[in-house]
Design an enzyme around this catalytic site. Structure first.
Site, PDB file in Angstrom:
ATOM      1  N   ASN A 178       0.968  -1.066   0.121  1.00 31.37           N
ATOM      2  CA  ASN A 178       0.249   0.056  -0.129  1.00 31.37           C
ATOM      3  C   ASN A 178       0.669   1.194  -0.062  1.00 31.37           C
ATOM      4  O   ASN A 178       2.054   1.492   0.869  1.00 31.37           O
ATOM      5  CB  ASN A 178      -0.914  -0.063   1.187  1.00 31.37           C
ATOM      6  CG  ASN A 178      -1.880   1.064   1.146  1.00 31.37           C
ATOM      7  OD1 ASN A 178      -1.527   2.399   1.427  1.00 31.37           O
ATOM      8  ND2 ASN A 178      -3.166   0.901   1.124  1.00 31.37           N
ATOM      9  N   SER A 193     -11.511  -4.616   2.756  1.00 33.67           N
ATOM     10  CA  SER A 193      -9.989  -4.023   2.318  1.00 33.67           C
ATOM     11  C   SER A 193      -9.173  -3.967   3.645  1.00 33.67           C
ATOM     12  O   SER A 193      -8.232  -4.124   3.758  1.00 33.67           O
ATOM     13  CB  SER A 193     -10.520  -2.735   1.627  1.00 33.67           C
ATOM     14  OG  SER A 193      -9.258  -2.007   1.510  1.00 33.67           O
ATOM     15  N   SER A 246      -5.236  -0.299  -3.072  1.00 34.31           N
ATOM     16  CA  SER A 246      -5.633   0.806  -2.870  1.00 34.31           C
ATOM     17  C   SER A 246      -7.031   0.641  -1.770  1.00 34.31           C
ATOM     18  O   SER A 246      -7.824  -0.073  -2.127  1.00 34.31           O
ATOM     19  CB  SER A 246      -6.452   1.632  -4.037  1.00 34.31           C
ATOM     20  OG  SER A 246      -6.711   2.876  -3.808  1.00 34.31           O
ATOM     21  N   GLU A 247      -7.086   1.477  -0.597  1.00 33.95           N
ATOM     22  CA  GLU A 247      -7.598   0.767   0.453  1.00 33.95           C
ATOM     23  C   GLU A 247      -9.112   1.179   0.291  1.00 33.95           C
ATOM     24  O   GLU A 247      -9.962   0.784   1.124  1.00 33.95           O
ATOM     25  CB  GLU A 247      -7.240   1.406   1.891  1.00 33.95           C
ATOM     26  CG  GLU A 247      -7.191   3.165   2.169  1.00 33.95           C
ATOM     27  CD  GLU A 247      -6.004   3.568   1.657  1.00 33.95           C
ATOM     28  OE1 GLU A 247      -5.180   3.067   0.857  1.00 33.95           O
ATOM     29  OE2 GLU A 247      -5.905   4.814   2.195  1.00 33.95           O
ATOM     30  N   ASN A 248      -9.535   1.756  -0.670  1.00 33.20           N
ATOM     31  CA  ASN A 248     -10.961   2.062  -0.859  1.00 33.20           C
ATOM     32  C   ASN A 248     -11.366   0.738  -1.545  1.00 33.20           C
ATOM     33  O   ASN A 248     -12.624   0.764  -2.005  1.00 33.20           O
ATOM     34  CB  ASN A 248     -11.140   3.191  -1.858  1.00 33.20           C
ATOM     35  CG  ASN A 248     -10.396   3.173  -3.045  1.00 33.20           C
ATOM     36  OD1 ASN A 248      -9.059   3.056  -2.842  1.00 33.20           O
ATOM     37  ND2 ASN A 248     -10.947   3.785  -4.342  1.00 33.20           N
TER      38      ASN A 248
END
Lengths: 234, 207
Positions: free
Chosen positions: B23, B87, B45-47
């Site tokens: 990340n 996520s 991508s943490e979304n």
């Protein structure tokens, strides 16, 4: 049983009221229930608390409900894109509870799964841990976070069948499934409603058991930060 | 000569190994993607995405496809999408091998501050607290000193913490340091920077 409603305003009838805790899907302006937010604005319900990762921008998303002072409190992880939000917060008109993003997502998921609390490493030793129970597991500290049990969930999906089975598209999925799960009533807005049987049962992202009311409409789908790269010269 | 932004990003890319799920934060960490070469790295991508691709060509932006910085991006053949709870499940659960992120302050015990300055507009921590608590290796990439010329590597953080004892390695314009028992250990100096210069620019205990 019919779950399909003619408009966002109709879908909110009988379920929206002052002082509610509403869980909303979306990340930034991506995958937000823009039609339902507009209808909540027109409805005029006030003193609302929103559990939502972000607060939209001044004139889109939850931002439109800040302009009309319908929001009492936000539970969010990041609100940096909204000037009106900051003005109301700094003047004390708006309450704000910061949650780490993953904690917020898990609080929604847990609420929907009937789990009133869970322990997490996130935020240990920070301001977020203040006033929260600390418990050791295997020699490490964890803090207790509570599940969110919302009165109403408003989410955006790409497609629904008429039973409420949902399919999301790309990163517009984000907070929508956990937000949908944690509400007593869940209203979803979609780009397309398809007949039952036309979605592959193996490809359903959220089963219709979580969905009570469905509306279809045109979405603006605004982009917050258009970022592109140059084409290489051939 | 201290390293510039691209040289810091290139140095950070050396930390990544074939097969890693990684990340990258906003700012210099985003540039790291330009320097991974032919290593097989999957960006999270943490979304809600693994396998983040480059920015789209003009006219090909998709409002349903953004990164955690809200920028338009593209997908790759390996891409998978999922919701925010999953996520952060993979983040909290230690499935992500490394996070590379910026910071305002790092303390010699690995404390990290990068989300708020009291008295200034607070935007929120986003996913930073989850990432530093859950990811297996936390690498900070930042300038060694702030604009006033003060060390950002401190004995103790003065700003509110993002995570306690979470940083493993720090890459600055002056060199690379590891968080070890008792303080920071110099791993290497930037080209043309001496160990004495690096020590002189650092408030944290160097062991």
């Amino acid at each position: 049983m019919n779950k399909i409603y003619g408009s966002a305003a109709e879908a909110l009838e009988g379920v929206l009221s002052d002082g509610m805790l509403i869980a909303a899907g979306g990340f930034g302006l991506c995958g937000i229930p823009e039609l339902l937010l507009q209808a909540i604005k027109e409805n005029g319900a006030k003193d609302l608390t929103f559990a939502s990762n972000n607060a939209g921008v001044d004139d889109f998303g939850i931002g439109i409900l800040l302009q009309t002072r319908q929001v009492k409190k936000m539970i969010s992880s990041y609100v940096g894109e909204n000037a009106e939000f900051m003005r109301q917060y700094l003047s004390g008109e708006l309450e704000l509870e910061f949650n780490p993003q993953g904690t917020l997502a898990e609080r929604m998921r847990a609420g929907g799964a009937g789990i009133p609390g869970f322990y997490t490493k996130t935020g240990v030793g920070t301001q977020i841990a203040e006033g929260k129970e600390v418990k050791q597991f295997n020699g490490e500290d964890y803090i207790l976070e509570e599940g969110i049990f919302a009165d109403l969930s408003i989410v955006k999906a790409w497609k629904a069948d008429d039973t409420g089975n949902l399919v999301f598209r790309k990163t517009a999925r984000n907070f929508n499934p956990p937000a949908a799960m944690c509400g007593k009533v869940c209203i979803v807005e979609v780009e397309e409603i398809v007949p039952r049987g036309s979605l592959d049962p193996d490809h359903i992202h959220l089963p219709g058991i979580y969905v009570h009311r469905i509306i279809q409409g045109e979405h603006e789908k605004r982009i917050e930060k258009v970022t592109t790269r140059k084409r290489e010269e051939a | 000569m201290p390293w510039d932004r691209d040289q810091m990003a290139a140095r950070a890319a050396e930390e990544l190994e074939d097969g890693m799920y990684v990340n990258l934060g906003i700012g210099i960490p985003t540039l790291v993607a330009n320097y991974v070469g032919d290593k097989d790295i999957t960006l999270q991508s943490e979304n809600g995405m693994l396998g983040m691709g480059p920015f789209p060509f003009e006219g090909e932006e998709d409002p349903d496809l953004i990164n955690a910085g809200k920028q338009t991006i593209t997908e790759l053949s390996r891409t998978a999408y999922f919701d925010s709870a999953m996520s952060f499940g993979m983040i909290r659960g230690g499935k992500i091998a490394a996070a590379i992120l910026g910071a305002m302050e790092v303390a010699e015990n690995g404390d990290l501050a990068n989300w708020m300055i009291p008295g200034k507009l607070v935007k929120g921590m986003g996913g930073a607290m989850d990432l530093v608590a859950g990811v297996r290796k936390v690498i900070v990439v930042m300038d060694h000193q702030n604009k006033a010329g003060e060390s950002k590597l401190l004995k103790e953080c003065t700003l509110p913490l993002t995570g306690k004892g979470v940083v493993d390695r720090i890459i600055t314009n002056l060199g690379v340091l590891d968080v070890v028992e008792g303080g920071l250990k110099i791993v290497e100096c930037a080209d043309g920077v001496t160990e004495d210069e690096l020590r002189a620019a650092t408030d944290a205990t160097i062991v």
